[in-house]
Each structure stands twice: as structure tokens, then as C-alpha cells.
Design a protein around this motif. Structure first.
Motif, PDB file in Angstrom:
ATOM      1  N   THR A   1     -40.523  24.795  43.662  1.00 53.71           N
ATOM      2  CA  THR A   1     -40.846  23.701  42.753  1.00 53.71           C
ATOM      3  C   THR A   1     -39.582  23.049  42.208  1.00 53.71           C
ATOM      4  OG1 THR A   1     -42.926  24.729  42.154  1.00 53.71           O
ATOM      5  CG2 THR A   1     -42.058  23.125  40.614  1.00 53.71           C
ATOM      6  N   ALA A   2     -38.565  23.871  41.948  1.00 49.97           N
ATOM      7  CA  ALA A   2     -37.290  23.358  41.439  1.00 49.97           C
ATOM      8  C   ALA A   2     -36.203  24.383  41.717  1.00 49.97           C
ATOM      9  CB  ALA A   2     -37.377  23.071  39.943  1.00 49.97           C
ATOM     10  N   VAL A   3     -34.977  23.892  41.769  1.00 48.23           N
ATOM     11  CA  VAL A   3     -33.833  24.799  41.922  1.00 48.23           C
ATOM     12  C   VAL A   3     -32.698  24.298  41.046  1.00 48.23           C
ATOM     13  CG1 VAL A   3     -32.875  23.627  43.956  1.00 48.23           C
ATOM     14  CG2 VAL A   3     -32.361  26.043  43.557  1.00 48.23           C
ATOM     15  N   MET A   4     -32.007  25.236  40.412  1.00 47.42           N
ATOM     16  CA  MET A   4     -30.833  24.951  39.609  1.00 47.42           C
ATOM     17  C   MET A   4     -29.681  25.781  40.163  1.00 47.42           C
ATOM     18  SD  MET A   4     -32.901  25.091  36.074  1.00 47.42           S
ATOM     19  CE  MET A   4     -34.285  25.844  36.932  1.00 47.42           C
ATOM     20  N   GLU A   5     -28.606  25.110  40.528  1.00 46.76           N
ATOM     21  CA  GLU A   5     -27.421  25.812  41.005  1.00 46.76           C
ATOM     22  C   GLU A   5     -26.453  25.907  39.828  1.00 46.76           C
ATOM     23  OE1 GLU A   5     -26.298  24.727  45.189  1.00 46.76           O
ATOM     24  OE2 GLU A   5     -27.713  23.102  44.724  1.00 46.76           O
ATOM     25  N   CYS A   6     -26.041  27.117  39.535  1.00 48.02           N
ATOM     26  CA  CYS A   6     -25.351  27.383  38.274  1.00 48.02           C
ATOM     27  C   CYS A   6     -24.067  28.175  38.476  1.00 48.02           C
ATOM     28  CB  CYS A   6     -26.246  28.226  37.357  1.00 48.02           C
ATOM     29  SG  CYS A   6     -27.882  27.552  37.079  1.00 48.02           S
ATOM     30  N   GLY A   7     -23.129  27.937  37.577  1.00 51.31           N
ATOM     31  CA  GLY A   7     -21.948  28.773  37.504  1.00 51.31           C
ATOM     32  C   GLY A   7     -22.153  29.842  36.447  1.00 51.31           C
ATOM     33  N   ALA A   8     -21.589  31.024  36.687  1.00 50.34           N
ATOM     34  CA  ALA A   8     -21.681  32.089  35.679  1.00 50.34           C
ATOM     35  C   ALA A   8     -20.964  31.626  34.415  1.00 50.34           C
ATOM     36  CB  ALA A   8     -21.060  33.371  36.209  1.00 50.34           C
ATOM     37  N   TYR A   9     -21.558  31.837  33.275  1.00 43.87           N
ATOM     38  CA  TYR A   9     -21.001  31.338  32.008  1.00 43.87           C
ATOM     39  C   TYR A   9     -20.643  32.500  31.079  1.00 43.87           C
ATOM     40  CZ  TYR A   9     -20.762  28.191  27.928  1.00 43.87           C
ATOM     41  OH  TYR A   9     -20.362  27.470  26.833  1.00 43.87           O
ATOM     42  N   ARG A  10     -21.582  33.419  30.899  1.00 47.13           N
ATOM     43  CA  ARG A  10     -21.343  34.555  30.002  1.00 47.13           C
ATOM     44  C   ARG A  10     -22.403  35.622  30.263  1.00 47.13           C
ATOM     45  NH1 ARG A  10     -21.432  33.014  23.884  1.00 47.13           N
ATOM     46  NH2 ARG A  10     -19.893  31.613  24.686  1.00 47.13           N
ATOM     47  N   VAL A  11     -22.054  36.880  30.020  1.00 41.88           N
ATOM     48  CA  VAL A  11     -23.006  37.992  30.080  1.00 41.88           C
ATOM     49  C   VAL A  11     -22.943  38.713  28.740  1.00 41.88           C
ATOM     50  CG1 VAL A  11     -23.647  40.152  31.221  1.00 41.88           C
ATOM     51  CG2 VAL A  11     -22.730  38.249  32.584  1.00 41.88           C
ATOM     52  N   GLU A  12     -24.100  38.907  28.121  1.00 41.10           N
ATOM     53  CA  GLU A  12     -24.175  39.568  26.813  1.00 41.10           C
ATOM     54  C   GLU A  12     -24.979  40.855  26.924  1.00 41.10           C
ATOM     55  OE1 GLU A  12     -22.815  38.584  23.891  1.00 41.10           O
ATOM     56  OE2 GLU A  12     -21.946  36.764  24.789  1.00 41.10           O
ATOM     57  N   ASP A  13     -24.532  41.888  26.228  1.00 37.81           N
ATOM     58  CA  ASP A  13     -25.247  43.161  26.173  1.00 37.81           C
ATOM     59  C   ASP A  13     -26.335  43.042  25.102  1.00 37.81           C
ATOM     60  OD1 ASP A  13     -26.110  45.794  25.838  1.00 37.81           O
ATOM     61  OD2 ASP A  13     -24.099  46.610  26.119  1.00 37.81           O
ATOM     62  N   THR A  14     -27.605  43.147  25.530  1.00 39.76           N
ATOM     63  CA  THR A  14     -28.723  42.941  24.599  1.00 39.76           C
ATOM     64  C   THR A  14     -29.767  44.045  24.784  1.00 39.76           C
ATOM     65  OG1 THR A  14     -29.755  41.472  26.203  1.00 39.76           O
ATOM     66  CG2 THR A  14     -28.444  40.432  24.497  1.00 39.76           C
ATOM     67  N   GLY A  15     -29.596  45.150  24.125  1.00 37.11           N
ATOM     68  CA  GLY A  15     -30.575  46.236  24.212  1.00 37.11           C
ATOM     69  C   GLY A  15     -30.575  46.880  25.578  1.00 37.11           C
ATOM     70  N   ASP A  16     -31.757  46.994  26.188  1.00 39.21           N
ATOM     71  CA  ASP A  16     -31.836  47.645  27.498  1.00 39.21           C
ATOM     72  C   ASP A  16     -31.648  46.662  28.657  1.00 39.21           C
ATOM     73  OD1 ASP A  16     -34.261  46.353  27.320  1.00 39.21           O
ATOM     74  OD2 ASP A  16     -35.480  48.158  27.433  1.00 39.21           O
ATOM     75  N   HIS A  17     -31.285  45.441  28.360  1.00 43.55           N
ATOM     76  CA  HIS A  17     -31.019  44.432  29.384  1.00 43.55           C
ATOM     77  C   HIS A  17     -29.649  43.776  29.137  1.00 43.55           C
ATOM     78  CE1 HIS A  17     -35.227  44.831  30.317  1.00 43.55           C
ATOM     79  NE2 HIS A  17     -35.156  43.910  31.264  1.00 43.55           N
ATOM     80  N   LEU A  18     -29.083  43.212  30.200  1.00 38.79           N
ATOM     81  CA  LEU A  18     -27.942  42.306  30.061  1.00 38.79           C
ATOM     82  C   LEU A  18     -28.480  40.895  30.165  1.00 38.79           C
ATOM     83  CD1 LEU A  18     -25.057  43.884  32.196  1.00 38.79           C
ATOM     84  CD2 LEU A  18     -25.457  44.055  29.726  1.00 38.79           C
ATOM     85  N   LEU A  19     -28.012  40.043  29.279  1.00 37.56           N
ATOM     86  CA  LEU A  19     -28.418  38.639  29.250  1.00 37.56           C
ATOM     87  C   LEU A  19     -27.363  37.817  29.992  1.00 37.56           C
ATOM     88  CD1 LEU A  19     -30.508  36.656  28.007  1.00 37.56           C
ATOM     89  CD2 LEU A  19     -28.940  36.441  26.081  1.00 37.56           C
ATOM     90  N   PHE A  20     -27.785  37.163  31.065  1.00 35.41           N
ATOM     91  CA  PHE A  20     -26.894  36.324  31.860  1.00 35.41           C
ATOM     92  C   PHE A  20     -27.100  34.875  31.434  1.00 35.41           C
ATOM     93  CE2 PHE A  20     -25.318  39.124  35.258  1.00 35.41           C
ATOM     94  CZ  PHE A  20     -26.060  40.260  34.996  1.00 35.41           C
TER      95      PHE A  20
END
Length: 174
Positions: free
Chosen positions: A113-132
Motif C-alpha cells: 500500500t505504501a513504502v517509506m525508505e528511511c535512514g537510521a536516526y536514533r535507537v532508544e532503550d524503552t523497557g523490554d523493547h528498543l525503539l528505532f
């Protein structure tokens, strides 16, 4: 605060009341193609254009995802449930999957339906997941394709009502 297994299950049920689209996020890391089905995708900012997604810290490929220079975020079409299932499970995800190469060498899947091509910006440690957090560098959409929807722990479909012709931004945003 730590939840019991029963409380975690109940919380999942509560959170599952919120319908989401289904994304397939791909990247290249160390020369290896990676792909993962996610419902934890969201827009974050227009200036700069940022999106976010999260990966469980127990995910086997997490260190590779952290090294990626960019990603392709595909919003799957209603006809791509099999593709969603394939990339949600372990195993050879790429066998027989047609794709091109996009920005940052991320694999691009056709028919979405859609695609977004992205550059890595930041990764944050958030509980039991990493937020990209990623910055959109190029995007395209196919508004005639209905998106794949996920709610209450299973796939769902959009209603067949007429599409509203609305102005942007909607009043609910402010």
C-alpha cells in the motif's frame, strides 16, 4: 513495575482493541537481508519526517538491526497476509520473495500500500523493547490498495463504506 504473566496477557488483550496496520520492515546489515513483520509502527514527526518502530530485546536479529544504516517500511496490502505471516516467523523468509533494492540497500517489496525508505536516526532503550526512530528520505503510496489491518490478535478488514473526502489536517489532530 513488573507484570505477572496473567497481567501481561490481559494487557495484550486491552492493547489489541486498538486496530493497526501491518508493516514489513526490511534492511541490509552486514550484507544480510533482514525483514520483520511489525504492528508497532507509528508516525512521529513531519519536521523532520520521522517514524518509529520497536523490536523486542529478545529478538534473535536485534544486534543486526541496530547496525543497519537504513530501513524500508512497507505498509502491507490486504492481499499480503501470507507475506505478513512469512516475515513474522523464523526461517528462510526471503526464498522466492521478489524484491528490488532501495536506499541504504534495503530490500523493496512490490504490491504494498505504501513504502517509506528511511535512514537510521536514533535507537532508544524503552523497557523490554528498543525503539528505532528513522528519518523518511523517500516515500510512495498506492491509495487504491486497501491496507492489511490487525486487531484483537488477528487480521481484520476495513469496512466497505465510502471513503470520505477530508481536508488535512483533521480537526481531531488539534
Amino acid at each position: 513495575m513488573s507484570l505477572s504473566v496473567e497481567d501481561q496477557k490481559a494487557l495484550r488483550g486491552t492493547l489489541g482493541q486498538f486496530p493497526t496496520g501491518v508493516c514489513l520492515i526490511t534492511c541490509i546489515s552486514g550484507g544480510e537481508k533482514l525483514g520483520m513483520t511489525m504492528t508497532s509502527f507509528n508516525s512521529l514527526s513531519l519536521t523532520p519526517p520521522l517514524i518509529l518502530f520497536s523490536i523486542d530485546k529478545r529478538a534473535r536479529g536485534l544486534p543486526q538491526w541496530q547496525k543497519a544504516e537504513g530501513y524500508a517500511v512497507h505498509i502491507l496490502a490486504a492481499t499480503q497476509q501470507d507475506l505478513s505471516n512469512r516475515f513474522a516467523r523464523p526461517g528462510d523468509k526471503w526464498a522466492g520473495v521478489a524484491h528490488d533494492t532501495g536506499l541504504h540497500d534495503a530490500p523493496l517489496i512490490p504490491g504494498v500500500t505504501a513504502v517509506m525508505e528511511c535512514g537510521a536516526y536514533r535507537v532508544e532503550d524503552t523497557g523490554d523493547h528498543l525503539l528505532f526512530i528513522a528519518q523518511i528520505e523517500r516515500h510512495s503510496s498506492n491509495p487504491d490498495r486497501d491496507p492489511l489491518v490487525f486487531a484483537r490478535g488477528r487480521y481484520a478488514a476495513l469496512g466497505t463504506g465510502e471513503r470520505a473526502d477530508t481536508g488535512w489536517p483533521l480537526a481531531i489532530h488539534y
